[in-house]
Design an enzyme around this catalytic site. Sequence first.
Site, PDB file in Angstrom:
ATOM      1  N   SER A 260      40.022  42.864  39.047  1.00 26.83           N
ATOM      2  CA  SER A 260      40.369  41.708  37.743  1.00 26.83           C
ATOM      3  C   SER A 260      40.104  40.496  38.279  1.00 26.83           C
ATOM      4  O   SER A 260      39.453  39.880  38.714  1.00 26.83           O
ATOM      5  CB  SER A 260      40.780  42.218  36.737  1.00 26.83           C
ATOM      6  OG  SER A 260      40.414  42.430  35.340  1.00 26.83           O
ATOM      7  N   HIS A 402      38.649  50.258  33.435  1.00 25.63           N
ATOM      8  CA  HIS A 402      39.271  49.193  33.718  1.00 25.63           C
ATOM      9  C   HIS A 402      39.899  49.302  34.459  1.00 25.63           C
ATOM     10  O   HIS A 402      41.445  49.485  33.903  1.00 25.63           O
ATOM     11  CB  HIS A 402      39.122  48.043  32.888  1.00 25.63           C
ATOM     12  CG  HIS A 402      39.416  47.044  33.198  1.00 25.63           C
ATOM     13  ND1 HIS A 402      39.154  46.323  34.401  1.00 25.63           N
ATOM     14  CD2 HIS A 402      40.300  45.259  33.204  1.00 25.63           C
ATOM     15  CE1 HIS A 402      39.265  45.066  34.862  1.00 25.63           C
ATOM     16  NE2 HIS A 402      40.141  44.329  34.461  1.00 25.63           N
TER      17      HIS A 402
END
Length: 422
Positions: A260, A402
């Site tokens: 990320s 995620h």
Amino acid sequence: MSKKRSTTAFICMISLFLFFLPAFILSQTGQGWQAPPDVVERLTKNQPQCNYYEEKVPVYKLPELLVTLDGKKIENSDEWARIRRPEILELFRGNVYGRVPETPYNTTFRIVNKNMNAMEGAATLKEVDIVISSEGKSLTIRLSLFVPNNAGKKVPAFLSINNRGVEQADPSRTVKNEFWPAEEIVSRGYAAAVFQNSDVDPDNFDDFKNGIHGLLDRGERKGDSWGTIAAWAWGASRCMDYLVTDGDIDAGKVAVLGHSRGGKTALWAAAEDKRFAMAVSNESGCGGAALARRKFGETIETINRAFPHWFCRNYIQWGNNEDAMPVDMHMLLALIAPRAVYVTSASEDLWADPRGSYLSLYHSIPAFRLYDRNTALSEQMPPLNSPVSSGNTGYHVRDGVHNLLVKDWTWIMDMADKAFNR
Ligand code: GTR
């Protein structure tokens, strides 16, 4: 029909069948990943101001990768390395991540802990304090490193940028989790190295008063002064400064990896520092691997509003003005060529735009092909949980949300095995 004729007809049919079989299999399994409609609907409900529909992606034209600022076509790797790559690097410094200041500093390494019997004897743990000092002030980056024992030779390494709590990459191994599966990494013959991004620069807007900005910045901030992602990437390079001195590490085979915001950092670190032989961007999304011009999920405008410290000030002007930006993220991936780059996505992580990340890799391929004509990826995304790679480029979209999981790590290490000829 005679027996001979019917045998010939039969052989012809079989040959035709075998000839078309691969295309048939591909057409069945090679559907290519599609965003799950229920996820699109759910996310749209929660964030009606964001686009999650493929059909609403604006028509866009990417900046030319292989044409110089004065219109010259790049024909070979030499022209790329001499002319176009430096131009693109400068464009990213000036418009996206910012420029590292030229303030002089000193670096020292202190091994503060060494345990040759870590992981029940499978590895040696080294904890190294990297002390950066300038004009009487200093900052310490703690690098933790597990090196497989009994390798009998120098080993390749993964340098992870930990943007989560220390417990997510715990060198004491009291807490173990999938985000940094050090045991698995070591068992595949890699050293597992990690540092906390917060050691380099805090992840909040403090007007650049603390961390490495507080130590090295001088004078007024400018539009292209470095942001926090550039600072973390710089920190990764200081860890590399140590790794090249460590006799256990094969310094020509170090992969920098992040998840990320850490993934954005890993890509920029490898763009700025050619000593990294591979970059792994796990679900880096906007400001990382994903094409900005698609305006899918997180956009430049939303990221600058939420994280005003990540990028340089000049980046703000490209919010809702993506088409005017002189770069897009395929050019960031191209900066890593001919070194290896591996991009990942997760099927429910539409905020980070899986398709935009894959297309970015796809559109970076011309730079890789200047070095290896055989590098080729299809414009169509691979199916779910089906890693693809060609030459030094690779990609997967994993099922789920995620995160960085062992499943991701396994495919990432498969790519590294290939890139590092293991
Ligand atoms: C989100 C941010 C993303 C991504 C993510 C993370 O809130 O919008 O760009 O970086 O955080 O780092 O987990």
